[in-house]
Write an enzyme that holds these catalytic residues in place. Structure first.
Site, short mmCIF file in Angstrom:
data_model
loop_
_atom_site.label_atom_id
_atom_site.label_comp_id
_atom_site.label_asym_id
_atom_site.label_seq_id
_atom_site.Cartn_x
_atom_site.Cartn_y
_atom_site.Cartn_z
N GLN A 87 0.83 -1.21 0.00
CA GLN A 87 0.00 0.00 0.00
C GLN A 87 0.86 1.25 0.00
O GLN A 87 2.08 1.20 0.11
CB GLN A 87 -0.92 -0.01 1.23
CG GLN A 87 -0.18 -0.17 2.55
CD GLN A 87 -1.11 -0.44 3.71
OE1 GLN A 87 -1.21 0.37 4.64
NE2 GLN A 87 -1.81 -1.58 3.67
N HIS A 89 0.48 5.69 1.21
CA HIS A 89 -0.27 6.82 1.73
C HIS A 89 0.26 8.09 1.07
O HIS A 89 1.47 8.21 0.84
CB HIS A 89 -0.12 6.95 3.24
CG HIS A 89 -0.29 5.67 3.99
ND1 HIS A 89 -1.45 4.94 3.95
CD2 HIS A 89 0.57 4.99 4.79
CE1 HIS A 89 -1.31 3.86 4.71
NE2 HIS A 89 -0.09 3.87 5.22
N GLU A 106 4.35 8.26 8.79
CA GLU A 106 4.27 7.45 10.00
C GLU A 106 5.65 6.94 10.40
O GLU A 106 6.63 7.05 9.64
CB GLU A 106 3.31 6.28 9.80
CG GLU A 106 3.62 5.42 8.60
CD GLU A 106 2.46 4.50 8.21
OE1 GLU A 106 1.35 4.66 8.74
OE2 GLU A 106 2.68 3.62 7.37
N HIS A 164 4.81 0.38 0.78
CA HIS A 164 5.29 -0.40 1.92
C HIS A 164 4.36 -1.56 2.23
O HIS A 164 3.20 -1.60 1.81
CB HIS A 164 5.43 0.49 3.16
CG HIS A 164 4.15 1.12 3.62
ND1 HIS A 164 3.68 2.31 3.11
CD2 HIS A 164 3.23 0.74 4.54
CE1 HIS A 164 2.54 2.63 3.67
NE2 HIS A 164 2.24 1.68 4.56
N ARG A 184 -4.62 0.70 -1.38
CA ARG A 184 -4.16 -0.69 -1.47
C ARG A 184 -3.82 -1.00 -2.92
O ARG A 184 -4.64 -0.85 -3.81
CB ARG A 184 -5.26 -1.61 -0.94
CG ARG A 184 -4.82 -3.04 -0.69
CD ARG A 184 -5.96 -3.88 -0.13
NE ARG A 184 -6.44 -3.38 1.16
CZ ARG A 184 -7.68 -2.97 1.37
NH1 ARG A 184 -8.58 -3.01 0.42
NH2 ARG A 184 -8.03 -2.54 2.56
#
Length: 324
Positions: A87, A89, A106, A164, A184
């Site tokens: 996936q 972000h 993150e 990742h 995804r």
């Protein structure tokens, strides 16, 4: 906070050693400070962080938060028993182009890792987005990823735009921007929706993601503590503290104009703050300390290892990454 257990097909029934209990469905994540997570104790018990941020604004989140009415950081544990979907972000710029307030950068602290545990982080050098898209179509997307072995104590920085995935065999403590924008790209044939068009658009071929260069323990901060700095970026800072044999750490809100999140990785402790009932917490628990709490202290019972995160409030360079 009351942990919010989220079922995922790649999760597990057994969340030990973080939570000593068995579940009847596969749990992939334990959300600790999501918008829908609720306070467990005191006069605000049962209120969600979204409700409290909307009501108390800067008194809760602090001046460093980018939005006075939204809790800034999402902390959660991940329990991958099988490979997560591949996936991506978006970063802030890509998210704002979609009408979202910010993206999702993150970091992953490896709380536990079995021998051979790996993560897939970023595209291999020389692999283009077009080549990655072709690999997805040919069911060999994993071959395009940069795979890294992980060990307990590692800190991984995952910048927005980084492709990742997590392999099985580790337990991850994740701290991230408060966002759940996930595209995804590849899911090993599992019958879940893919988001190829959106995801391929936000992938970055070159990213500053990877293991954060270890930093030595700080000899002593202004409060007499010995923090272990794990990562610091514009979006979040995370430190580890290890208290033994009833030791006490003192903290001051003057150090950060931000809400602070304490997450126990091991052991147990009690948090004391003026005019508040003591808050007992243990492995797997999170305690949210509002920005207006001027000072607080944590005492080990008898020992506790915890992460403390907050929003720095000033632009910082991306963390220094080391090769595996």
């Amino acid at each position: 906070m009351t942990p919010l257990f989220d079922p995922r097909p790649w999760g597990t029934y057994d969340l030990s050693p973080i939570y000593p209990r068995q579940f009847k469905e596969k749990i992939g994540e334990s959300w600790l400070t999501g918008d829908h997570c609720k306070v467990q104790n005191g006069p605000l018990a049962g209120k969600s962080l979204a409700e409290l941020a909307s009501q108390y604004k800067r008194a809760l989140v602090g001046d460093a938060s980018p939005d006075e009415s939204r809790f800034p950081l999402l902390a959660k544990f991940l329990f991958p028993h099988e490979k997560l979907s591949v996936q991506v972000h978006p970063d802030d710029a890509a998210a704002r182009a979609m009408g979202q307030p910010w993206g999702k950068t993150e970091c992953w602290y490896v709380a536990h890792a079995n021998p051979g545990a790996e993560i897939g982080l970023g595209l291999k050098p020389g692999v283009t987005v077009a080549q990655f898209a072709e690999a997805i179509g040919e069911n060999r997307a994993e071959e395009s990823l940069n795979w890294i072995k992980v060990f307990a104590g590692d800190m991984i920085y995952v910048a927005g735009g980084t492709v990742h995935t997590l392999g099985p065999g580790s337990i991850i403590m994740e701290t991230q921007q408060q966002s759940d924008i996930t595209f995804r790209l590849y899911d090993y044939g599992r019958p879940r929706e893919l988001h190829l068009q959106q995801g391929l658009r936000v992938i970055k071929e070159k990213v500053k993601s990877g293991k954060v260069k270890p930093r030595p323990f700080v000899d002593m901060d202004r409060n007499g503590n010995h923090p272990h700095p794990l990562v610091a970026s514009t979006y979040f800072a995370v430190q580890r503290f290890d208290l033994e044999r009833g030791e006490v750490s003192e903290f001051s809100a003057r150090d950060h104009s931000s809400v602070q999140i304490v997450v126990a990785i091991d052991g147990a402790g009690v948090l004391h703050a003026p005019d508040c009932e003591p808050v007992h917490f243990s492995r797997g628990d999170a305690v949210v300390v509002p920005a207006t709490v001027a000072q607080f202290r944590i005492q080990a019972q008898p020992q506790v290892h915890f992460l403390k995160s907050f929003v720095p409030g000033v632009p910082l360079p991306e963390p220094e990454i080391v090769s595996d």
